[in-house]
Scaffold this active site. Structure first.
Site, PDB file in Angstrom:
ATOM      1  N   HIS A   1     -82.334 -11.914 -36.547  1.00 40.20           N
ATOM      2  CA  HIS A   1     -81.229 -12.846 -36.810  1.00 40.20           C
ATOM      3  C   HIS A   1     -81.738 -14.270 -37.036  1.00 40.20           C
ATOM      4  CE1 HIS A   1     -78.045  -9.914 -35.875  1.00 40.20           C
ATOM      5  NE2 HIS A   1     -78.858  -9.493 -34.922  1.00 40.20           N
TER       6      HIS A   1
ATOM      7  N   ASN B   1     -71.905  -7.593 -34.829  1.00 43.64           N
ATOM      8  CA  ASN B   1     -72.368  -7.476 -36.213  1.00 43.64           C
ATOM      9  C   ASN B   1     -71.180  -7.287 -37.139  1.00 43.64           C
ATOM     10  OD1 ASN B   1     -75.194  -7.701 -35.857  1.00 43.64           O
ATOM     11  ND2 ASN B   1     -75.356  -5.550 -35.261  1.00 43.64           N
TER      12      ASN B   1
END
Length: 485
Positions: free
Chosen positions: A54, A127
């Site tokens: 990320h 997500n």
């Protein structure tokens, strides 16, 4: 109006910011030029370690407004009243690539929300897909290594990607999501967000419920084909960041409607598959969506490094009325996320403005460490219990206790009557139109056909055959055709 005076870090005025001090005209530089040394030394230290996953992200501030009464399920104060608003910060991200990677790539997207509640910060880390590739955190480092750049070639290798998936049949469901039409969102504004994990809600009566979060985009879901994405990356590698920034600056504030699925805790043990398995969704027919509220983004950060790069989310930041479930992946992340931030940002990262509580004050006995800005006064003790006026425990549990029993050891997840790694992947495939199926097959074959080992290809094909015979046959034929070219 007089100009502000440029100073050194210590506050002394800078006489010349254009020319370094030298030993005579044209001579060598002088070690005594404190301003030069300070500028170069600070420049060398401007970057911190990027996130392992990320790393590439964008973010914005906003608010969450409750639209429906959910007090029957949770005592969380920020959800306690219809119309109540809570300030939020949302960070979007890609997963596999580095900080310098492109936005419009085929990759899951992080969807992490920080709620600045009156009972402390609540972090919901999810997500843009409701499932994930694995169900046990012990496999997470291996999974990420297989998806990141190869140590020798320095690039993402299809052999590594598909070899791991060949040995992880539970990934078939998420691979079907990733390779399908929603695998490349058109923008961060045009994708859904999910808590993905199962969490626990507890109401005032102490009753426990398990929940899954669904943030449905109010802009509508829009995605890119592989060809559209490749063209966009060539024009603007920062496409999603550009879109989010410009939309909010124009006053076009993106929003999402939050829904939850609610399962009474007593139903979990006998549900037909493990409800804490991150590779599976709960069918809406069993647990329909219940509306909770609206999330709106209306303010861009003033400094991307300070507020996006240094934003730290941890799923163990709970508030009263919300807690964890036995989801193994969630349990692993309760440790891993906070530990990653202590490494990247230091033990006092929670004191940074973007991470500090806004609707309450953090009051504890944490002291010292690098960059400590809140160390207390001479009257504050740094131990507990004490006979002075320091903070004391509340004696009120945040969530209901989870029952445990049995022997310690490295156990597989408990078997439920319908546990299966492939059924939901097949269900997802069968929901697709003929055109969607064709694009899914082409996306999978495009990567799998590049694998050099026949046995790895065969193992992956077996997963798609197990999900749905037609699915497996079409992928097999497409892979064969590409390899024969």
């Amino acid at each position: 109006m007089s100009k502000r005076v440029l100073t050194t870090e210590s506050g002394a005025p800078v006489a010349d910011n254009q020319n370094s001090a030298t030993a005579g005209v044209g001579g060598p530089l002088l070690l005594q030029d404190q301003h030069l040394l300070e500028k170069l030394a600070r420049f060398n230290r401007e970057r911190i370690p990027e996130r392992v996953v990320h790393a590439r992200g964008s973010g914005a501030y906003g608010y969450f407004e409750v639209t429906d009464d959910v007090t029957g399920w949770t005592k969380a104060d920020f959800l306690s009243q219809v119309g109540k608003r809570t300030e939020t910060f949302l960070r979007f991200s890609t997963v596999a690539d580095s900080l310098g990677g492109a936005d419009a790539v085929r990759d899951p997207r992080g969807f992490a929300v920080k709620f600045y509640t009156e009972e402390g910060n609540y972090d919901l880390v999810g997500n843009n897909t409701p499932v994930f590739f694995i169900k046990d955190p012990i496999k997470f480092p291996d999974f990420i290594h297989s998806q990141k750049r190869d140590p020798f070639t320095g690039r993402q290798e299809p052999d590594n990607v598909w070899d791991f998936w060949a040995h992880a049949p539970e990934a078939t469901h998420q691979v079907t999501w990733l390779m399908g039409d929603r695998g490349i969102p058109a923008s961060y504004r045009h994708m859904n967000g999910y808590g993905s994990h199962t969490y626990q809600w507890t109401n005032e009566a102490g009753e426990a419920f398990f929940v899954k979060y669904h943030f449905k985009t109010n802009q509508g879901v829009r995605s890119l084909s592989s060809e559209q994405a490749a063209e966009l990356v060539g024009k603007d590698a920062n496409s999603h960041q550009t879109d989010l920034l410009q939309a909010i600056e124009r006053g076009v504030n993106p929003s999402w409607t939050l829904y939850v699925q609610v399962m009474p805790a007593a139903e979990a043990a006998d549900y037909r598959f493990n409800p804490f398995d991150l590779t599976k969704v709960w069918p809406h027919a069993d647990y329909p969506l219940q509306r909770v509220g609206r999330l709106v983004l209306d303010r861009n950060p003033d400094n991307v490094f300070a507020e996006v790069e240094q934003a730290a989310f941890s799923p163990n930041n709970f508030v009263p009325g919300i807690g964890p479930s036995p989801d193994k992946m969630l349990q692993g992340r309760l440790f891993a996320y906070a530990d990653a931030h202590r490494y990247r940002l230091g033990v006092n990262h929670t004191q940074l403005p973007v991470n500090a509580p806004k609707a309450t004050v953090a009051d504890n006995y944490g002291r010292d460490g690098l960059m400590a800005t809140r160390n207390g006064s001479r009257h504050d003790k740094n131990y507990e219990p004490n006979s002075y006026s320091g903070p004391a425990q509340s004696d009120a549990a945040l969530s209901a206790p989870l029952a445990v029993h049995g022997w310690t050891g490295t156990h597989e997840a408990p078997a439920h009557t319908k546990d299966d790694d492939f059924f939901q992947a097949g269900e997802l495939y069968r929901l697709m139109s003929d055109e969607e199926k064709g694009r899914l097959v082409a996306n999978i074959a495009g990567g799998l056909s590049q694998v050099t080992r026949d046995d790895v290809i065969e193992k992956n094909l077996a997963h798609f055959h197990a999900a749905d015979p037609e699915y497996g046959k079409r992928v097999e034929e497409a892979v064969r055709a590409l390899r024969e070219d």
